[in-house]
Design a protein around this motif. Structure first.
Motif, mmCIF file in Angstrom:
data_model
loop_
_atom_site.group_PDB
_atom_site.id
_atom_site.type_symbol
_atom_site.label_atom_id
_atom_site.label_comp_id
_atom_site.label_asym_id
_atom_site.label_seq_id
_atom_site.Cartn_x
_atom_site.Cartn_y
_atom_site.Cartn_z
ATOM 1 N N GLU A 62 -56.404 74.159 37.617
ATOM 2 C CA GLU A 62 -56.128 74.164 38.863
ATOM 3 C C GLU A 62 -55.746 72.727 39.407
ATOM 4 O OE1 GLU A 62 -55.819 76.510 40.571
ATOM 5 O OE2 GLU A 62 -56.940 78.148 39.667
ATOM 6 N N GLY A 63 -54.992 72.651 40.606
ATOM 7 C CA GLY A 63 -54.782 71.418 41.165
ATOM 8 C C GLY A 63 -53.242 70.721 40.660
ATOM 9 N N HIS A 64 -52.557 69.904 41.474
ATOM 10 C CA HIS A 64 -51.294 69.290 40.999
ATOM 11 C C HIS A 64 -51.741 67.906 40.402
ATOM 12 C CE1 HIS A 64 -50.393 73.084 43.267
ATOM 13 N NE2 HIS A 64 -49.122 73.068 42.715
ATOM 14 N N ILE A 65 -50.742 67.402 39.709
ATOM 15 C CA ILE A 65 -50.472 65.932 39.434
ATOM 16 C C ILE A 65 -49.202 65.305 39.471
ATOM 17 C CG2 ILE A 65 -52.923 65.598 38.286
ATOM 18 C CD1 ILE A 65 -51.373 65.537 35.595
ATOM 19 N N ASN A 66 -48.919 64.237 39.656
ATOM 20 C CA ASN A 66 -47.574 63.668 39.347
ATOM 21 C C ASN A 66 -47.333 63.631 37.912
ATOM 22 O OD1 ASN A 66 -47.463 63.465 42.079
ATOM 23 N ND2 ASN A 66 -46.547 61.714 42.265
ATOM 24 N N HIS A 67 -46.029 63.973 37.815
ATOM 25 C CA HIS A 67 -45.518 63.803 36.354
ATOM 26 C C HIS A 67 -44.168 63.072 36.559
ATOM 27 C CE1 HIS A 67 -47.650 67.439 35.441
ATOM 28 N NE2 HIS A 67 -47.553 67.087 34.162
ATOM 29 N N ALA A 68 -43.838 62.373 35.596
ATOM 30 C CA ALA A 68 -42.404 61.650 35.335
ATOM 31 C C ALA A 68 -41.304 62.627 35.194
ATOM 32 C CB ALA A 68 -42.424 60.611 34.294
ATOM 33 N N ILE A 69 -40.250 62.536 35.949
ATOM 34 C CA ILE A 69 -39.011 63.416 35.787
ATOM 35 C C ILE A 69 -37.721 62.356 35.468
ATOM 36 C CG2 ILE A 69 -40.014 65.232 37.314
ATOM 37 C CD1 ILE A 69 -37.853 64.179 39.330
ATOM 38 N N GLY A 70 -37.970 61.250 35.687
ATOM 39 C CA GLY A 70 -36.619 60.582 35.268
ATOM 40 C C GLY A 70 -37.207 58.853 34.898
ATOM 41 N N LEU A 71 -36.431 58.549 34.120
ATOM 42 C CA LEU A 71 -36.864 56.950 33.349
ATOM 43 C C LEU A 71 -35.956 56.130 33.156
ATOM 44 C CD1 LEU A 71 -39.173 58.399 30.313
ATOM 45 C CD2 LEU A 71 -39.772 57.821 32.640
ATOM 46 N N ALA A 72 -36.190 54.995 33.300
ATOM 47 C CA ALA A 72 -35.293 53.699 33.171
ATOM 48 C C ALA A 72 -35.925 52.646 32.754
ATOM 49 C CB ALA A 72 -34.172 53.356 34.433
ATOM 50 N N GLY A 73 -35.515 52.018 31.450
ATOM 51 C CA GLY A 73 -36.132 50.745 31.077
ATOM 52 C C GLY A 73 -37.355 50.812 30.363
ATOM 53 N N ILE A 74 -37.896 51.970 30.200
ATOM 54 C CA ILE A 74 -39.110 52.379 29.691
ATOM 55 C C ILE A 74 -39.268 53.613 28.688
ATOM 56 C CG2 ILE A 74 -39.784 53.723 31.637
ATOM 57 C CD1 ILE A 74 -42.557 52.553 31.516
ATOM 58 N N ASN A 75 -39.663 53.503 27.571
ATOM 59 C CA ASN A 75 -39.756 54.625 26.665
ATOM 60 C C ASN A 75 -40.984 55.583 27.149
ATOM 61 O OD1 ASN A 75 -37.941 53.936 24.820
ATOM 62 N ND2 ASN A 75 -39.198 53.040 23.204
ATOM 63 N N ALA A 76 -40.970 56.680 26.832
ATOM 64 C CA ALA A 76 -41.777 57.677 27.336
ATOM 65 C C ALA A 76 -42.993 57.796 26.809
ATOM 66 C CB ALA A 76 -41.226 59.268 27.340
ATOM 67 N N PHE A 77 -43.405 57.320 25.458
ATOM 68 C CA PHE A 77 -44.639 57.507 24.675
ATOM 69 C C PHE A 77 -45.136 56.279 24.192
ATOM 70 C CE2 PHE A 77 -41.890 61.315 23.660
ATOM 71 C CZ PHE A 77 -42.873 62.151 24.198
ATOM 72 N N LYS A 78 -46.261 56.134 23.978
ATOM 73 C CA LYS A 78 -46.990 55.383 23.075
ATOM 74 C C LYS A 78 -47.439 56.323 22.043
ATOM 75 C CE LYS A 78 -49.754 51.921 24.609
ATOM 76 N NZ LYS A 78 -50.711 51.096 25.474
ATOM 77 N N ASP A 79 -46.853 55.589 20.667
ATOM 78 C CA ASP A 79 -46.936 56.622 19.517
ATOM 79 C C ASP A 79 -48.048 55.879 18.609
ATOM 80 O OD1 ASP A 79 -46.881 58.067 17.335
ATOM 81 O OD2 ASP A 79 -44.494 57.689 17.023
#
Length: 259
Positions: free
Chosen positions: A175-192
């Motif tokens: 339940e509940g909502h949280i903020n997600h990323a929907i657009g990126l620039a200059g930054i990778n999405a993951f820490k692998d």
């Protein structure tokens, strides 16, 4: 002995003083001006998190429902669910496919043209001035993020920052909502972490942390829905620069056990 420098920490600053955003408003320049007025520096390695709503406003992605003509499918869904048929039609227009629907409760989970799985194609009527107005997602949030990043660079004469555009999504199984990323620039999405030894000496094979979602969610703590703070600056987080964009986060349908 002073151990303060050994303590990991991240600082999140809400940016106030950004005026009501209109079509064509240069968000990046607005951010730099508001930061200057508010005494906030934008430095190399900062992450600038921007709410989707002001991006949509600046890109003229605000629609008057009076201009939307519902189809028979939208009218039928609305008649049973008690929802506005014009809004249902917008949801259908902005979707690539319907993932789940519950007509009795008026719930539509869709896949947007971007590939996001979310309620109502990400369409929202909150924090949009005027009657019968709705906000659509930016057409290409990665392009939006790149433009904002360039404007910030021009307005600050050089600091290299990451830009994350955030939106509020629900979560399967919780339940509940949280903020997600929907657009990126200059930054990778993951820490692998794959191939790295864990704390007990075992090699990790599957762990990839989507830290851009974590940054978007953390930034919401100072950008609460009713606070009028549409931007946050995250300081002290060491991210990996890159321009892969958001699509690297989207799981292919063939790999999705729930569709």
């Amino acid at each position: 002995m002073n151990t303060e420098l050994d303590i990991p920490k991240v600082e999140i600053l809400g940016v106030t003083g950004i005026p009501e955003v209109h079509s064509g408003f240069p968000i990046g320049l607005g951010i730099t001006k508001a930061c200057g007025t508010g005494g906030i520096s934008i430095d190399d390695g900062d992450v600038v998190v921007v709410t989707q709503k002001i991006v949509s406003k600046s890109e003229d992605r605000i629609v008057c429902l009076n201009n939307v003509l519902p189809t028979d499918d939208a009218a039928e869904f609305a008649a049973v669910s008690g929802r506005d048929p014009r809004l249902i039609q917008l949801v259908l227009n902005e979707s690539k496919s319907i993932v789940r629907k519950d007509i009795q409760r008026g719930i539509l989970i869709t896949e947007t043209h971007h590939g996001f799985i979310c309620a109502n194609s990400g369409i929202d009527t909150s924090n949009v001035p005027g009657e019968d107005m709705a906000s659509l997602l930016p057409k290409d949030p990665d392009i939006s993020a790149r433009r904002i990043r360039e404007e910030i660079k021009n307005g600050t004469k050089g600091p290299s920052v990451g830009v994350v555009i955030s939106d509020t999504f629900g979560r399967a199984w919780r339940e509940g909502h949280i903020n997600h990323a929907i657009g990126l620039a200059g930054i990778n999405a993951f820490k692998d972490y794959r191939g790295i030894y864990d704390a007990v000496g075992k090699i990790m094979n599957a762990t990839m942390i989507a830290y851009v979602d974590e940054l978007a969610s953390a930034a919401e703590l100072v950008m609460a829905k009713t606070s009028g703070v549409p931007v946050a600056i995250v300081k002290g987080y060491e991210f990996q620069p890159g321009d892969q964009g958001l699509r690297s986060l989207l799981r292919a349908k063939s790999d999705d056990l729930f569709r």
